[in-house]
Design a protein around this motif. Structure first.
Motif: not given
Length: 282
Positions: A88-97, A195-199
């Protein structure tokens, strides 16, 4: 006339040692005692190993609930990138603006009000934005705008009402460009940006425990061991549960489930059955 001999008391005849029968009896008793002692030590050792296995299985179950469960529950249906039986792979937020001002076509000023998931070791990045008062996000996987810390952005953002308490340093205010290249449009003031990364959580055969599997978080072993047969399942908006979901149906996923059996490394007790249902946020 011969001299008389002194009489030897009957009880003194055995002062020189033990008889063979007595020695055999003593040896038998000692052997029995040693056997009992070895049995006791073995029983204590087996108890220790069973207890160690039970504790380890509980720790695995807790790690799955507190670690993986918390991260997956923080994702929404639109954040899923891959949903198969073993991954299972998902987007994870690393920065909110928040978008403070439009500088020019494709260039905006941002106030980055939150930075999270600092331990997400992933070089893969993407960007998303939603228009003011909208819950819908537009994603651009693999795209990030050009960004730099800017005193001018700080001035425009503060003028727009950002950071009224005046607590954030200048590095949280950024001038960004290139938005048209990723989205074909420039986000308007009041929009939200991420901005998000992949987990990725993946079930793979364990390198250290033959005949078992481990769960890896972005390639690194997260928990181990689990019995063979551990798998991910997915509950859709229709209520159906599937072992895998096609890319076109990822937005229909409402819950990620992990089924498996956590075991100890000593193999002394039955494994602890794990069935975790992790609901995605709305």
């Amino acid at each position: 006339m011969s001299a008389s001999r002194p009489l030897t008391p009957a009880g003194s005849r055995r002062q020189g040692g033990f008889t063979l029968a007595e020695m055999l009896l003593a040896l038998a008793g000692a052997g029995l005692l040693v056997g009992l002692l070895i049995g006791l030590l073995g029983s204590q050792s087996r108890f220790h190993l069973r207890n160690e296995d039970a504790i380890q299985a509980s720790q695995i179950a807790r790690a799955l609930a507190d670690g993986m469960g918390a991260e997956i529950r923080g994702a929404g249906p639109g954040d899923l990138l891959l949903a198969t039986r073993d991954t299972v792979s998902l987007r994870v937020v690393v920065l909110s603006a928040v978008v403070c001002d439009t500088v020019s076509s494709g260039s905006i000023d941002l106030f980055a009000y939150d930075s999270i998931a600092a331990n997400l070791q992933s070089g893969w990045r993407g960007t998303a934005f939603s228009r003011p008062y909208s819950a819908d996000w537009v994603y651009a996987d693999g795209f990030t705008p050009v960004s730099s810390v800017s005193a001018a952005a700080e001035t425009s953002c503060r003028a727009a009402g950002a950071d009224r308490a005046n607590r954030m340093p200048t590095r949280w205010f950024r001038r960004t460009s290139g938005w048209n290249g990723g989205f074909g449009t420039t986000p308007v003031p009041g929009s939200l940006a991420r901005v998000y990364g992949r987990l990725t959580y993946a079930i793979r055969r364990s390198d250290s425990e033959p005949g078992t599997v481990s769960i890896r978080r972005n390639g690194q072993e997260f928990v181990s061991p689990l019995e063979l047969g551990a798998a991910f399942e997915y509950r859709l908006s229709s209520g159906a549960i599937q072992a895998g979901v096609s890319p076109a149906d990822l937005s229909r996923v409402r819950e990620v489930r992990l089924t498996g059996t956590a075991i100890g490394r000593n193999g002394r007790v039955a494994g602890r059955r794990v069935v975790y249902a992790m609901s995605l946020r709305n």
